[in-house]
Design a protein around this motif. Structure first.
Motif, PDB file in Angstrom:
ATOM      1  N   GLY A 288       0.799  -1.220   0.000  1.00  0.00           N
ATOM      2  CA  GLY A 288       0.000   0.000   0.000  1.00  0.00           C
ATOM      3  C   GLY A 288       0.828   1.264   0.000  1.00  0.00           C
ATOM      4  O   GLY A 288       0.301   2.347  -0.254  1.00  0.00           O
ATOM      5  N   MET A 289       2.150   1.143   0.314  1.00  0.00           N
ATOM      6  CA  MET A 289       2.999   2.335   0.255  1.00  0.00           C
ATOM      7  C   MET A 289       3.284   2.661  -1.211  1.00  0.00           C
ATOM      8  O   MET A 289       3.875   1.858  -1.918  1.00  0.00           O
ATOM      9  CB  MET A 289       4.314   2.092   1.006  1.00  0.00           C
ATOM     10  CG  MET A 289       5.240   3.300   0.982  1.00  0.00           C
ATOM     11  SD  MET A 289       6.826   2.980   1.849  1.00  0.00           S
ATOM     12  CE  MET A 289       6.254   2.934   3.539  1.00  0.00           C
ATOM     13  N   PRO A 290       2.845   3.823  -1.693  1.00  0.00           N
ATOM     14  CA  PRO A 290       3.001   4.123  -3.121  1.00  0.00           C
ATOM     15  C   PRO A 290       4.471   4.373  -3.462  1.00  0.00           C
ATOM     16  O   PRO A 290       5.219   4.951  -2.663  1.00  0.00           O
ATOM     17  CB  PRO A 290       2.164   5.390  -3.312  1.00  0.00           C
ATOM     18  CG  PRO A 290       2.109   6.020  -1.960  1.00  0.00           C
ATOM     19  CD  PRO A 290       2.146   4.896  -0.971  1.00  0.00           C
ATOM     20  N   PRO A 291       4.898   3.944  -4.654  1.00  0.00           N
ATOM     21  CA  PRO A 291       6.282   4.211  -5.052  1.00  0.00           C
ATOM     22  C   PRO A 291       6.485   5.681  -5.378  1.00  0.00           C
ATOM     23  O   PRO A 291       5.534   6.388  -5.730  1.00  0.00           O
ATOM     24  CB  PRO A 291       6.448   3.350  -6.313  1.00  0.00           C
ATOM     25  CG  PRO A 291       5.073   3.218  -6.864  1.00  0.00           C
ATOM     26  CD  PRO A 291       4.147   3.194  -5.673  1.00  0.00           C
ATOM     27  N   ALA A 292       7.709   6.172  -5.238  1.00  0.00           N
ATOM     28  CA  ALA A 292       8.027   7.541  -5.633  1.00  0.00           C
ATOM     29  C   ALA A 292       7.953   7.649  -7.153  1.00  0.00           C
ATOM     30  O   ALA A 292       7.896   6.641  -7.864  1.00  0.00           O
ATOM     31  CB  ALA A 292       9.433   7.903  -5.127  1.00  0.00           C
ATOM     32  N   GLY A 293       7.963   8.873  -7.646  1.00  0.00           N
ATOM     33  CA  GLY A 293       7.799   9.095  -9.077  1.00  0.00           C
ATOM     34  C   GLY A 293       8.889   8.477  -9.930  1.00  0.00           C
ATOM     35  O   GLY A 293       8.663   8.188 -11.106  1.00  0.00           O
ATOM     36  N   TRP A 348      12.179  -0.318  -6.566  1.00  0.00           N
ATOM     37  CA  TRP A 348      13.534   0.095  -6.939  1.00  0.00           C
ATOM     38  C   TRP A 348      13.449   1.308  -7.856  1.00  0.00           C
ATOM     39  O   TRP A 348      12.411   1.594  -8.446  1.00  0.00           O
ATOM     40  CB  TRP A 348      14.283  -1.038  -7.640  1.00  0.00           C
ATOM     41  CG  TRP A 348      13.656  -1.560  -8.889  1.00  0.00           C
ATOM     42  CD1 TRP A 348      13.863  -1.113 -10.171  1.00  0.00           C
ATOM     43  CD2 TRP A 348      12.688  -2.629  -8.997  1.00  0.00           C
ATOM     44  NE1 TRP A 348      13.099  -1.839 -11.058  1.00  0.00           N
ATOM     45  CE2 TRP A 348      12.386  -2.784 -10.370  1.00  0.00           C
ATOM     46  CE3 TRP A 348      12.076  -3.486  -8.056  1.00  0.00           C
ATOM     47  CZ2 TRP A 348      11.480  -3.737 -10.830  1.00  0.00           C
ATOM     48  CZ3 TRP A 348      11.181  -4.436  -8.512  1.00  0.00           C
ATOM     49  CH2 TRP A 348      10.888  -4.552  -9.886  1.00  0.00           C
ATOM     50  N   LYS A 349      14.550   2.032  -7.937  1.00  0.00           N
ATOM     51  CA  LYS A 349      14.596   3.198  -8.812  1.00  0.00           C
ATOM     52  C   LYS A 349      14.676   2.761 -10.270  1.00  0.00           C
ATOM     53  O   LYS A 349      15.411   1.831 -10.596  1.00  0.00           O
ATOM     54  CB  LYS A 349      15.803   4.082  -8.462  1.00  0.00           C
ATOM     55  CG  LYS A 349      15.695   4.775  -7.107  1.00  0.00           C
ATOM     56  CD  LYS A 349      16.874   5.712  -6.892  1.00  0.00           C
ATOM     57  CE  LYS A 349      16.766   6.403  -5.543  1.00  0.00           C
ATOM     58  NZ  LYS A 349      15.594   7.296  -5.485  1.00  0.00           N
ATOM     59  N   ARG A 350      13.953   3.460 -11.141  1.00  0.00           N
ATOM     60  CA  ARG A 350      13.976   3.116 -12.568  1.00  0.00           C
ATOM     61  C   ARG A 350      15.395   3.122 -13.112  1.00  0.00           C
ATOM     62  O   ARG A 350      15.765   2.274 -13.931  1.00  0.00           O
ATOM     63  CB  ARG A 350      13.153   4.133 -13.371  1.00  0.00           C
ATOM     64  CG  ARG A 350      11.670   4.104 -13.108  1.00  0.00           C
ATOM     65  CD  ARG A 350      10.982   5.046 -14.073  1.00  0.00           C
ATOM     66  NE  ARG A 350       9.586   5.304 -13.688  1.00  0.00           N
ATOM     67  CZ  ARG A 350       8.739   6.016 -14.393  1.00  0.00           C
ATOM     68  NH1 ARG A 350       9.133   6.557 -15.547  1.00  0.00           N
ATOM     69  NH2 ARG A 350       7.491   6.207 -13.991  1.00  0.00           N
ATOM     70  N   GLU A 351      16.198   4.079 -12.670  1.00  0.00           N
ATOM     71  CA  GLU A 351      17.548   4.246 -13.227  1.00  0.00           C
ATOM     72  C   GLU A 351      18.474   3.081 -12.835  1.00  0.00           C
ATOM     73  O   GLU A 351      19.541   2.920 -13.437  1.00  0.00           O
ATOM     74  CB  GLU A 351      18.159   5.564 -12.767  1.00  0.00           C
ATOM     75  CG  GLU A 351      18.401   5.627 -11.266  1.00  0.00           C
ATOM     76  CD  GLU A 351      18.927   6.975 -10.816  1.00  0.00           C
ATOM     77  OE1 GLU A 351      19.607   7.018  -9.779  1.00  0.00           O
ATOM     78  OE2 GLU A 351      18.658   7.981 -11.502  1.00  0.00           O
ATOM     79  N   ASP A 352      18.100   2.297 -11.831  1.00  0.00           N
ATOM     80  CA  ASP A 352      18.945   1.183 -11.411  1.00  0.00           C
ATOM     81  C   ASP A 352      18.739  -0.083 -12.243  1.00  0.00           C
ATOM     82  O   ASP A 352      19.508  -1.037 -12.131  1.00  0.00           O
ATOM     83  CB  ASP A 352      18.685   0.838  -9.931  1.00  0.00           C
ATOM     84  CG  ASP A 352      19.241   1.899  -8.987  1.00  0.00           C
ATOM     85  OD1 ASP A 352      20.160   2.636  -9.418  1.00  0.00           O
ATOM     86  OD2 ASP A 352      18.782   1.967  -7.838  1.00  0.00           O
ATOM     87  N   ALA A 353      17.702  -0.098 -13.053  1.00  0.00           N
ATOM     88  CA  ALA A 353      17.402  -1.279 -13.867  1.00  0.00           C
ATOM     89  C   ALA A 353      18.281  -1.300 -15.118  1.00  0.00           C
ATOM     90  O   ALA A 353      18.709  -0.267 -15.630  1.00  0.00           O
ATOM     91  CB  ALA A 353      15.942  -1.300 -14.256  1.00  0.00           C
TER      92      ALA A 353
END
Length: 357
Positions: A288-293, A348-353
Motif C-alpha cells: 500500500g505504500m506508493p512508489p516515488a515518481g 527500486w529506482k527506474r535508473e537502477d534497472a
C-alpha cells in the motif's frame, strides 16, 4: 598495457560439437585475469589449448608476440597448476618444487646448489618455510596448493594457468587463499589466468574478468564494470545477483509476466529482450505504500530469508510463480522480520534497472 597472450579466432569442436567458437582475447602482462563461465562453457578447453594439451581446429595463439599453436607444451614458457595439485606423494615439499627444474626437457638444472637456492627462494615466496622436508601427505590443502604453485613458478614461466585452483579447498581456506594468490602473483610479476565457475571468486580475484558463454567471450571488463553493467542478460545470470524478467519493450514500458515495468536506466542491445534489477537495489516495503515518481514497484509474498554474514537475502514469490530475491546489507540497518506468506511491495529506482533489447 601490452599483451602477453593474444587469441585470434580460436576454434575447437569435439565430435562435431563446437566447444570454442571464434575466441578473441588479449591478456595483459603482469595482471590477474579471471575466466568465468558455467559448466560446459568451454573454460577448461580454452585453458588446455593455451597450455598446449589440446590443439585448436583454427585460429592462432600468440605468446609474447610469437605464434605458439603447434608448439609443444614444455616449449611455451607457460606454467599450469592443476585443480587436484598433482603432487608426487613419495617426494617431500622441497623435492616436489625442485622436480620441474631438474627434469624439464629444455635446460634442466643439474647444479644442486643452484636448485637448492631456487627452491629455498620459492618456498619463502609462497610461505612454506619450515615445511621443506615434510611429505606432501602431511600438509594441509592450502599448503598443497602453494607447493603446486611453487613447483610451477620455480621454472620462471611468463604466464601461469590455474584450473579451478580453489575448488578442492574448504570455504574459509578458499577466501584466505584468494588474497595469498594475488599477493604471490604481484611479487612474481607474471600474468595469472585463473579459471573458475564461481562469480564471487572471479570478481574478487581478477583485475580483468573474461566471461565465457557457449564457447564465446560474452564480456571482458574489470570487476566493477562487470558487476554493475553486465553486457547481456546471460552475463547477468552468471553473476547470480540480478532478478531477470523476460518480455518485450513496448514504448516506455517493458511488458513482463509481472506487469508493465516503466523504463529508465541503461539500455543494452544484446540477445533476447530482458529486464534486470540487482538484488541489492530493491527495497522491501509494507503493502500500500506508493512508489516515488522515479520508482518501479511490484508485489510478492514473503517465502524465507537467508543470512550470509554481512547481508541477508530475502525471497518472495511473485504472482507469476517465480522467486524474486532481495539482498539487504546489515551495515545499513538491523534485519527486518517479515511475516510468512505476508504480501509486500518490492520497489527500486527506474535508473537502477538494466534493459536488454
Amino acid at each position: 598495457m601490452s599483451s602477453v597472450l593474444q587469441l585470434n579466432n580460436v576454434r575447437k569442436a569435439f565430435a562435431g560439437v563446437p566447444a570454442l567458437v571464434g575466441i578473441d582475447a588479449a591478456l595483459a602482462e603482469d595482471a590477474y585475469i579471471s575466466l568465468l563461465g558455467p559448466s560446459g562453457s568451454g573454460k577448461t578447453t580454452l585453458l588446455r589449448i593455451i597450455a598446449g594439451f589440446e590443439q585448436p581446429d583454427g585460429g592462432e595463439i600468440l605468446f609474447s608476440g610469437k605464434r605458439i599453436d603447434g608448439v609443444a607444451p614444455h616449449e611455451r614458457g607457460i606454467g599450469f597448476v592443476f585443480q587436484n595439485f598433482a603432487l608426487f606423494p613419495h617426494l617431500s615439499v622441497a623435492q616436489n618444487i625442485a622436480f620441474g627444474l631438474e627434469n624439464r626437457v629444455l635446460d634442466p638444472v643439474t647444479d644442486q646448489k643452484v636448485v637448492a637456492a631456487r627452491v629455498r627462494d620459492m618456498i619463502a615466496l609462497v610461505g612454506l618455510s619450515g615445511l621443506e622436508d615434510r611429505a606432501t601427505t602431511q600438509i594441509s590443502g592450502g599448503q598443497k596448493q602453494r607447493v603446486a604453485l611453487a613447483r610451477t613458478l620455480v621454472t620462471e614461466p611468463s604466464m601461469v594457468l590455474l584450473d579451478e585452483p580453489l575448488g578442492a579447498l574448504d570455504a574459509n581456506l578458499r577466501t584466505r587463499m584468494r588474497g595469498e594468490l594475488r599477493a604471490i602473483r604481484e611479487r612474481c610479476g607474471v600474468t595469472f589466468l585463473h579459471v573458475t565457475g564461481s562469480e564471487t571468486e572471479a570478481l574478487a580475484m581478477g583485475d580483468t574478468v573474461l566471461v565465457l558463454d557457449r564457447g564465446r567471450i560474452a564480456q571482458s571488463a574489470d570487476a566493477g564494470t562487470l558487476y554493475s553493467q553486465p553486457a547481456s542478460a546471460d552475463v547477468a545470470r552468471f553473476l547470480n545477483c540480478y532478478n531477470i524478467f523476460s518480455g518485450e519493450v513496448a514504448g516506455e514500458t517493458f511488458r513482463s509476466s509481472v506487469g508493465n515495468l516503466p523504463l529508465g536506466g541503461q539500455h543494452h542491445s544484446a540477445g533476447q529482450p530482458a529486464y534486470a534489477i540487482r538484488y541489492d537495489r530493491v527495497s522491501i516495503r509494507p503493502l500500500g505504500m506508493p512508489p516515488a515518481g522515479d520508482e518501479v514497484s511490484i508485489e510478492g509474498n514473503f517465502v524465507a530469508s537467508e543470512y550470509s554474514g554481512a547481508a541477508i537475502n530475502s525471497f518472495f514469490a511473485l504472482d507469476d510463480g517465480r522467486v524474486f530475491e532481495v539482498e539487504t546489507h546489515l551495515s545499513h540497518s538491523a534485519p527486518e522480520a517479515y511475516e510468512e506468506k505476508g504480501r509486500y511491495a518490492l520497489a527500486w529506482k527506474r535508473e537502477d534497472a538494466l534493459v536488454f533489447t
